[in-house]
Design a protein around this motif. Structure first.
Motif, PDB file in Angstrom:
ATOM      1  N   THR A 178      23.183  -1.025  -9.778  1.00 19.29           N
ATOM      2  CA  THR A 178      24.603  -1.977  -9.811  1.00 19.29           C
ATOM      3  C   THR A 178      24.633  -2.666 -11.206  1.00 19.29           C
ATOM      4  OG1 THR A 178      23.243  -3.449  -8.539  1.00 19.29           O
ATOM      5  CG2 THR A 178      24.450  -2.258  -7.446  1.00 19.29           C
ATOM      6  N   GLY A 179      23.666  -2.875 -11.810  1.00 20.82           N
ATOM      7  CA  GLY A 179      23.571  -3.541 -13.040  1.00 20.82           C
ATOM      8  C   GLY A 179      24.010  -2.509 -14.151  1.00 20.82           C
ATOM      9  N   ALA A 180      24.388  -1.405 -14.095  1.00 16.70           N
ATOM     10  CA  ALA A 180      25.275  -0.569 -15.088  1.00 16.70           C
ATOM     11  C   ALA A 180      26.555  -0.249 -14.497  1.00 16.70           C
ATOM     12  CB  ALA A 180      24.536   0.879 -15.092  1.00 16.70           C
ATOM     13  N   LEU A 181      26.896  -0.558 -13.012  1.00 17.57           N
ATOM     14  CA  LEU A 181      28.157  -0.247 -12.838  1.00 17.57           C
ATOM     15  C   LEU A 181      28.901  -1.560 -12.959  1.00 17.57           C
ATOM     16  CD1 LEU A 181      27.550   1.437  -9.111  1.00 17.57           C
ATOM     17  CD2 LEU A 181      28.196   2.300 -11.191  1.00 17.57           C
ATOM     18  N   LYS A 182      28.202  -2.799 -12.707  1.00 16.41           N
ATOM     19  CA  LYS A 182      28.728  -3.993 -13.438  1.00 16.41           C
ATOM     20  C   LYS A 182      29.963  -4.485 -12.522  1.00 16.41           C
ATOM     21  CE  LYS A 182      28.117  -2.835 -18.330  1.00 16.41           C
ATOM     22  NZ  LYS A 182      26.737  -3.950 -18.284  1.00 16.41           N
ATOM     23  N   SER A 183      31.202  -4.144 -12.088  1.00 17.38           N
ATOM     24  CA  SER A 183      32.205  -4.502 -11.479  1.00 17.38           C
ATOM     25  C   SER A 183      31.693  -4.427  -9.979  1.00 17.38           C
ATOM     26  CB  SER A 183      33.429  -3.894 -11.830  1.00 17.38           C
ATOM     27  OG  SER A 183      33.538  -2.620 -11.332  1.00 17.38           O
ATOM     28  N   ALA A 184      32.390  -5.300  -9.225  1.00 16.23           N
ATOM     29  CA  ALA A 184      32.437  -5.276  -7.804  1.00 16.23           C
ATOM     30  C   ALA A 184      33.136  -4.015  -7.449  1.00 16.23           C
ATOM     31  CB  ALA A 184      32.975  -6.521  -7.060  1.00 16.23           C
ATOM     32  N   SER A 185      34.152  -3.757  -7.933  1.00 10.41           N
ATOM     33  CA  SER A 185      35.114  -2.602  -7.628  1.00 10.41           C
ATOM     34  C   SER A 185      34.100  -1.212  -7.820  1.00 10.41           C
ATOM     35  CB  SER A 185      36.316  -2.498  -8.483  1.00 10.41           C
ATOM     36  OG  SER A 185      37.177  -1.370  -8.160  1.00 10.41           O
ATOM     37  N   ASN A 186      33.486  -1.090  -8.891  1.00  9.14           N
ATOM     38  CA  ASN A 186      32.569   0.337  -9.042  1.00  9.14           C
ATOM     39  C   ASN A 186      31.796   0.111  -8.059  1.00  9.14           C
ATOM     40  OD1 ASN A 186      34.096   1.344 -11.039  1.00  9.14           O
ATOM     41  ND2 ASN A 186      32.742   0.254 -12.909  1.00  9.14           N
ATOM     42  N   ILE A 187      30.822  -0.745  -7.377  1.00 13.51           N
ATOM     43  CA  ILE A 187      29.988  -0.885  -6.580  1.00 13.51           C
ATOM     44  C   ILE A 187      30.378  -0.403  -5.251  1.00 13.51           C
ATOM     45  CG2 ILE A 187      28.073  -2.427  -5.553  1.00 13.51           C
ATOM     46  CD1 ILE A 187      28.083  -4.136  -8.255  1.00 13.51           C
ATOM     47  N   MET A 188      31.450  -1.070  -4.941  1.00 15.47           N
ATOM     48  CA  MET A 188      32.118  -0.702  -3.616  1.00 15.47           C
ATOM     49  C   MET A 188      32.348   0.844  -3.777  1.00 15.47           C
ATOM     50  SD  MET A 188      33.053  -1.293  -0.826  1.00 15.47           S
ATOM     51  CE  MET A 188      33.383  -2.768  -0.011  1.00 15.47           C
ATOM     52  N   LYS A 189      32.757   1.253  -4.610  1.00 19.46           N
ATOM     53  CA  LYS A 189      33.278   2.790  -4.982  1.00 19.46           C
ATOM     54  C   LYS A 189      32.009   3.695  -4.766  1.00 19.46           C
ATOM     55  CE  LYS A 189      37.573   2.445  -7.504  1.00 19.46           C
ATOM     56  NZ  LYS A 189      38.336   2.695  -8.872  1.00 19.46           N
ATOM     57  N   ALA A 190      30.996   3.353  -5.416  1.00 19.87           N
ATOM     58  CA  ALA A 190      29.595   3.904  -5.343  1.00 19.87           C
ATOM     59  C   ALA A 190      28.987   4.082  -4.024  1.00 19.87           C
ATOM     60  CB  ALA A 190      28.868   3.511  -6.456  1.00 19.87           C
ATOM     61  N   SER A 191      29.300   2.935  -3.305  1.00 26.47           N
ATOM     62  CA  SER A 191      28.511   2.614  -2.140  1.00 26.47           C
ATOM     63  C   SER A 191      29.140   3.600  -1.064  1.00 26.47           C
ATOM     64  CB  SER A 191      28.801   1.052  -1.616  1.00 26.47           C
ATOM     65  OG  SER A 191      28.233   0.210  -2.295  1.00 26.47           O
ATOM     66  N   ILE A 192      30.629   3.499  -0.985  1.00 26.23           N
ATOM     67  CA  ILE A 192      31.296   4.367  -0.111  1.00 26.23           C
ATOM     68  C   ILE A 192      31.124   5.937  -0.425  1.00 26.23           C
ATOM     69  CG2 ILE A 192      33.536   5.238   0.599  1.00 26.23           C
ATOM     70  CD1 ILE A 192      32.757   2.411   1.479  1.00 26.23           C
ATOM     71  N   LEU A 193      30.995   6.487  -1.518  1.00 32.23           N
ATOM     72  CA  LEU A 193      30.957   7.721  -1.989  1.00 32.23           C
ATOM     73  C   LEU A 193      29.133   8.126  -1.596  1.00 32.23           C
ATOM     74  CD1 LEU A 193      32.618   8.215  -5.358  1.00 32.23           C
ATOM     75  CD2 LEU A 193      33.091   9.212  -3.224  1.00 32.23           C
ATOM     76  N   SER A 194      28.272   7.160  -1.560  1.00 31.42           N
ATOM     77  CA  SER A 194      26.900   7.664  -1.224  1.00 31.42           C
ATOM     78  C   SER A 194      26.816   7.735   0.267  1.00 31.42           C
ATOM     79  CB  SER A 194      26.021   6.489  -1.876  1.00 31.42           C
ATOM     80  OG  SER A 194      26.080   6.448  -3.309  1.00 31.42           O
ATOM     81  N   PHE A 201      20.219   5.053   3.399  1.00 26.28           N
ATOM     82  CA  PHE A 201      20.310   3.555   2.594  1.00 26.28           C
ATOM     83  C   PHE A 201      20.943   3.661   1.341  1.00 26.28           C
ATOM     84  CE2 PHE A 201      16.785   2.596   5.404  1.00 26.28           C
ATOM     85  CZ  PHE A 201      16.604   1.176   5.536  1.00 26.28           C
ATOM     86  N   ILE A 202      21.532   2.534   1.004  1.00 27.59           N
ATOM     87  CA  ILE A 202      21.958   2.369  -0.303  1.00 27.59           C
ATOM     88  C   ILE A 202      21.114   1.008  -1.035  1.00 27.59           C
ATOM     89  CG2 ILE A 202      24.300   3.506  -0.317  1.00 27.59           C
ATOM     90  CD1 ILE A 202      25.504   0.770   0.276  1.00 27.59           C
ATOM     91  N   LYS A 203      20.742   1.311  -2.162  1.00 31.10           N
ATOM     92  CA  LYS A 203      19.945   0.430  -2.839  1.00 31.10           C
ATOM     93  C   LYS A 203      20.648  -0.066  -4.163  1.00 31.10           C
ATOM     94  CE  LYS A 203      15.349   0.918  -4.987  1.00 31.10           C
ATOM     95  NZ  LYS A 203      14.140   1.967  -5.141  1.00 31.10           N
ATOM     96  N   THR A 204      20.142  -1.141  -4.529  1.00 31.68           N
ATOM     97  CA  THR A 204      20.829  -2.071  -5.885  1.00 31.68           C
ATOM     98  C   THR A 204      20.377  -1.491  -6.941  1.00 31.68           C
ATOM     99  OG1 THR A 204      19.023  -3.812  -5.633  1.00 31.68           O
ATOM    100  CG2 THR A 204      21.229  -4.170  -4.627  1.00 31.68           C
ATOM    101  N   SER A 205      19.080  -1.154  -7.129  1.00 32.55           N
ATOM    102  CA  SER A 205      18.618  -0.911  -8.481  1.00 32.55           C
ATOM    103  C   SER A 205      17.148  -0.210  -8.697  1.00 32.55           C
ATOM    104  CB  SER A 205      18.580  -2.257  -9.345  1.00 32.55           C
ATOM    105  OG  SER A 205      19.676  -3.231  -9.107  1.00 32.55           O
ATOM    106  N   THR A 206      17.231   0.167  -9.990  1.00 32.61           N
ATOM    107  CA  THR A 206      15.860   0.715 -10.172  1.00 32.61           C
ATOM    108  C   THR A 206      14.754  -0.294 -10.631  1.00 32.61           C
ATOM    109  OG1 THR A 206      16.380   1.444 -12.473  1.00 32.61           O
ATOM    110  CG2 THR A 206      16.694   3.123 -10.828  1.00 32.61           C
ATOM    111  N   GLY A 207      15.333  -1.409 -11.247  1.00 29.96           N
ATOM    112  CA  GLY A 207      14.475  -2.172 -12.058  1.00 29.96           C
ATOM    113  C   GLY A 207      14.055  -1.648 -13.237  1.00 29.96           C
TER     114      GLY A 207
END
Length: 287
Positions: A178-194, A201-207
């Protein structure tokens, strides 16, 4: 083009045009109103049972991972403080964990070209398959950010589906970074596609390399999980990972999950926190 439209059609069923400032305001309101009620020993215990205890160091050795696993075996909690949910390691160490593990804890392995996801799909599939064969109960992969950013949703989704198929009975967690996707809109799209592609599960980050978990990303991802369940009847899990080390931080993520998804999601079947330092801090808070 017809195939691409299938994925666009899936996205169009959800509200993806969301504003970052609106999400921030909502998160701040939830935390200010609900955090105190959740900042309890009972919540600490439940969070502890949802930890994916993680060792993902370039310097890890077989002995390191064996000793790491022994600490989980030696956990001296009581019946009301369950052990962690899983041990998460690089795929080549899944077999070591399996050999050493006595406790009733899952084995999770990162795979699929972690942490960048920049390799051939065939290698990602093979790595996931090898990790499962070595004993992994759960596989954590990174979404192909290159495909996502160029809106190549067909290849992105098909790659996740292929890896999901090779996981067989193992759970698949898809890391959105999510730190690379940055925007809430991108995070929502990536969540739905996954989720559409079979993620359990969907997971935020690698760290690794980008900003870790954020409460805003957690809120968006939990909202996607809720809407996906409403439309499909399929329940999926949420995992926060990347920089969560204090009890206070963990309780804030717990609060977001509780308020968006409800109490039924507050078990390690649907909620995880990936951490290396958090476990000790939680135990100190419980004591």
């Amino acid at each position: 083009m017809a195939e691409t439209n299938k994925y666009l059609d899936a996205l169009n069923k959800y509200k993806t045009d969301i504003k970052d400032e609106d999400i921030t305001a909502t998160v701040n309101e939830i935390i200010s109103k609900k955090f105190a009620a959740n900042n309890t020993k009972e919540a600490y215990k439940r969070i502890y049972s949802c930890i994916d205890l993680t060792s993902l160091n370039a310097t890890d050795t077989r002995e390191d991972i064996w000793n790491f696993t022994e600490k989980v075996n030696d956990f001296d909690g009581s019946s009301d403080t369950p052990n962690v949910a899983a041990i998460c390691v690089y795929p080549n160490f899944a077999e070591v964990v399996k050999e050493a593990l006595i406790a009733d804890v899952k084995i999770a392995a990162v795979a699929g070209g972690f942490p960048s996801s920049q390799t051939f799909t065939e290698i990602k599939v093979a790595e996931a398959a090898l990790a499962v064969a070595a004993g992994a109960d759960e596989i954590d992969i990174v979404l192909n950010l290159g495909y996502f950013l160029e809106e190549n949703y067909e290849e992105l989704s098909e790659e996740i589906s292929e890896i999901k198929d090779t996981c067989r009975d193992a759970k698949l967690k898809v890391i959105l970074e999510t730190g690379a996707l940055k925007s809430a809109s991108n995070i929502m799209k990536a969540s739905i596609l996954s989720l559409y592609s079979g993620a359990d599960f969907i997971k935020t980050s690698t760290g690794k390399g980008y900003e870790g978990a954020s409460l805003e990303a957690a809120y968006v991802m939990c909202t996607a999980i809720k809407e996906y369940e409403t439309k499909t009847g399929i329940k999926s899990g949420f995992k926060a990972s990347g920089g969560i080390s204090t009890t206070e931080e963990a309780v804030k993520y717990y609060t977001i999950v509780k308020e968006v998804l409800g109490d039924e999601y507050l078990s390690n079947e649907y909620f995880r926190i990936g951490a290396s330092r958090l476990a000790g801090n939680l135990i100190n808070s419980i004591k």
